[in-house]
Design an enzyme around this catalytic site. Structure first.
Site, PDB file in Angstrom:
ATOM      1  CB  THR A 195      -4.337   3.657   8.591  1.00 27.16           C
ATOM      2  OG1 THR A 195      -3.510   2.676   7.942  1.00 27.16           O
ATOM      3  CG2 THR A 195      -3.474   4.808   9.070  1.00 27.16           C
TER       4      THR A 195
ATOM      5  CG  ASP B 150      -7.676  -2.283   1.663  1.00 22.68           C
ATOM      6  OD1 ASP B 150      -8.110  -1.471   0.817  1.00 22.68           O
ATOM      7  OD2 ASP B 150      -6.915  -1.959   2.595  1.00 22.68           O
TER       8      ASP B 150
ATOM      9  CD  GLU C  76      -2.769   1.333   2.407  1.00 21.87           C
ATOM     10  OE1 GLU C  76      -2.782   0.436   3.274  1.00 21.87           O
ATOM     11  OE2 GLU C  76      -3.604   2.252   2.369  1.00 21.87           O
TER      12      GLU C  76
ATOM     13  CG  ASP D  99      -3.333  -2.480   4.375  1.00 22.03           C
ATOM     14  OD1 ASP D  99      -4.538  -2.229   4.178  1.00 22.03           O
ATOM     15  OD2 ASP D  99      -2.567  -1.679   4.966  1.00 22.03           O
TER      16      ASP D  99
ATOM     17  CB  ILE E  96      -1.529  -0.409   9.819  1.00 18.78           C
ATOM     18  CG1 ILE E  96      -0.196  -0.585  10.553  1.00 18.78           C
ATOM     19  CG2 ILE E  96      -2.666  -0.281  10.851  1.00 18.78           C
ATOM     20  CD1 ILE E  96       0.159   0.559  11.484  1.00 18.78           C
ATOM     21  CG  ASP E  97      -7.119  -3.318   6.215  1.00 23.19           C
ATOM     22  OD1 ASP E  97      -7.183  -2.395   5.378  1.00 23.19           O
ATOM     23  OD2 ASP E  97      -8.088  -4.042   6.484  1.00 23.19           O
TER      24      ASP E  97
HETATM   25  C1  LIP Z   1      -9.073   0.798   4.960  1.00 20.78           C
HETATM   26  C2  LIP Z   1      -9.960  -0.374   4.596  1.00 20.78           C
HETATM   27  C3  LIP Z   1     -11.413  -0.061   4.892  1.00 20.78           C
HETATM   28  C4  LIP Z   1     -11.824   1.133   4.098  1.00 20.78           C
HETATM   29  C5  LIP Z   1     -10.962   2.311   4.467  1.00 20.78           C
HETATM   30  C6  LIP Z   1      -9.477   2.036   4.241  1.00 20.78           C
HETATM   31  P1  LIP Z   1      -6.501   1.258   5.248  1.00 20.78           P
HETATM   32  O1  LIP Z   1      -7.751   0.460   4.629  1.00 20.78           O
HETATM   33  O2  LIP Z   1      -9.571  -1.504   5.340  1.00 20.78           O
HETATM   34  O3  LIP Z   1     -12.227  -1.168   4.582  1.00 20.78           O
HETATM   35  O4  LIP Z   1     -13.173   1.406   4.353  1.00 20.78           O
HETATM   36  O5  LIP Z   1     -11.317   3.419   3.684  1.00 20.78           O
HETATM   37  O6  LIP Z   1      -9.231   1.872   2.874  1.00 20.78           O
HETATM   38  O7  LIP Z   1      -6.367   2.485   4.404  1.00 20.78           O
HETATM   39  O8  LIP Z   1      -6.813   1.595   6.643  1.00 20.78           O
HETATM   40  O9  LIP Z   1      -5.331   0.342   5.092  1.00 20.78           O
END
Ligand code: LIP
Length: 286
Positions: free
Chosen positions: A101, A230, A76, A96, A98-99
């Site tokens: 964030t 993601d 990412e 990713d 930290i999914d």
């Molecule tokens: C997040 C996703 C989430 C989405 C957020 C964001 P990140 O990923 O896991 O489902 O709704 O907008 O994209 O950016 O925190 O890695």
């Protein structure tokens, strides 16, 4: 389905990555315990990144590329920094760091380090690790899905009327479609409510939403505007837990299409797909 690696070293790849993910988890936990993080934004004010995201992605890519020099990476934060998405037959790690964030920045303990492995453009393995709750989800094609080493199974729910759906308004999509997106998102959640679902939950992380389906706690999840990093890892986990992962339109899932629908059963997936208004994106890679 029997575990039939398509690369003789697949198990070695996954074992090494799992150890690295746990090491990255320590870094995230230490950062999470600080009172605040330095936050930057990317595409919009709702698209956040921290130095921890970047440090974790560096740790993972440096470690994997040193051990496996011919592997490729789709990360990412590397992509955010200008790296081109190279989608080839080579063993490719889709990361990713930290999914969730935004959850991390707000110290909400629903975050996940996601590492997916694709070989010949086929998703072969997924690791999703919440280092705060210390829940490590993992799966390899044909080998089943596990949480902390114990098997997990999707629910067998085929009815929207018994379903908990993981879904948010997806505010990030306003950057693509403007406020018209809110009409789509609200219409979809209204149609689901009218279909009689038991409720909506959103954990603020695509990967956490999907492993909730994989472990049978939730029954469906749909999101538009997500990225390959993601969903690559949790998609393998949902499938190996006996769940279903498709494109929200009902077409076959494409990890590069920027949209996903995960459900406990194909019947539920089809019924959910049929009540949604869809949007489309340029694929991230072909
Ligand atoms: C997040 C996703 C989430 C989405 C957020 C964001 P990140 O990923 O896991 O489902 O709704 O907008 O994209 O950016 O925190 O890695």
């Amino acid at each position: 389905m029997v575990f039939q690696p398509i690369h003789e070293d697949e198990q070695k790849f996954v074992d090494f990555a799992t150890i690295l993910v746990q090491k990255a988890g320590t870094l995230v936990r230490n950062a999470f315990e600080q009172t605040e993080s330095k936050v930057d934004t990317k595409l919009s004010d709702t698209d956040l990144v921290t130095e921890t995201d970047q440090a974790v992605e560096k740790l993972l890519i440096d470690g994997l590329s040193k051990e496996f020099p011919d592997h490729r990476f789709i990360g990412e934060e590397s992509v955010a920094g200008g790296a081109k998405i190279e989608w080839t037959d080579a063993p490719t790690w889709i990361i990713d760091p930290i999914d969730g964030t935004t959850n991390f920045v707000h110290r909400i303990p629903m975050i996940a380090i996601c590492v997916g492995l694709a070989i010949k453009k086929q998703l072969r393995a997924g690791i999703v690790y919440n280092p705060i709750t210390r829940e490590l989800y993992s799966a390899q094609v044909g080998n089943g899905a596990f949480k902390n080493g114990f098997p997990i199974k999707a629910s067998k729910n085929e009815s929207l009327k018994k379903a908990i759906l993981c879904q948010s308004l997806g505010l990030h999509n306003r950057v693509y479609f403007g406020d018209a997106w809110l009409d789509v998102a609200q219409s979809n959640m209204r149609n689901e409510a009218l279909a009689g679902v038991r409720g909506h939950r959103s954990f603020g992380s695509a990967a956490i939403n999907m492993v909730m389906v994989a472990q049978g706690s939730c029954d469906g999840y749909v999101e538009y505007g997500i990225h390959a990093w993601d969903v690559a890892a949790p998609a393998v986990i949902v499938l190996e837990a006996g769940g279903c992962v498709i494109d929200p339109t009902g077409a076959p899932f494409n990890v590069m299409s920027r949209k996903v629908l995960a459900a406990s059963t194909p019947v539920l997936a089809k019924d959910l797909s049929s009540i949604l208004t869809h949007v489309t994106f340029e694929p991230e890679a072909i």
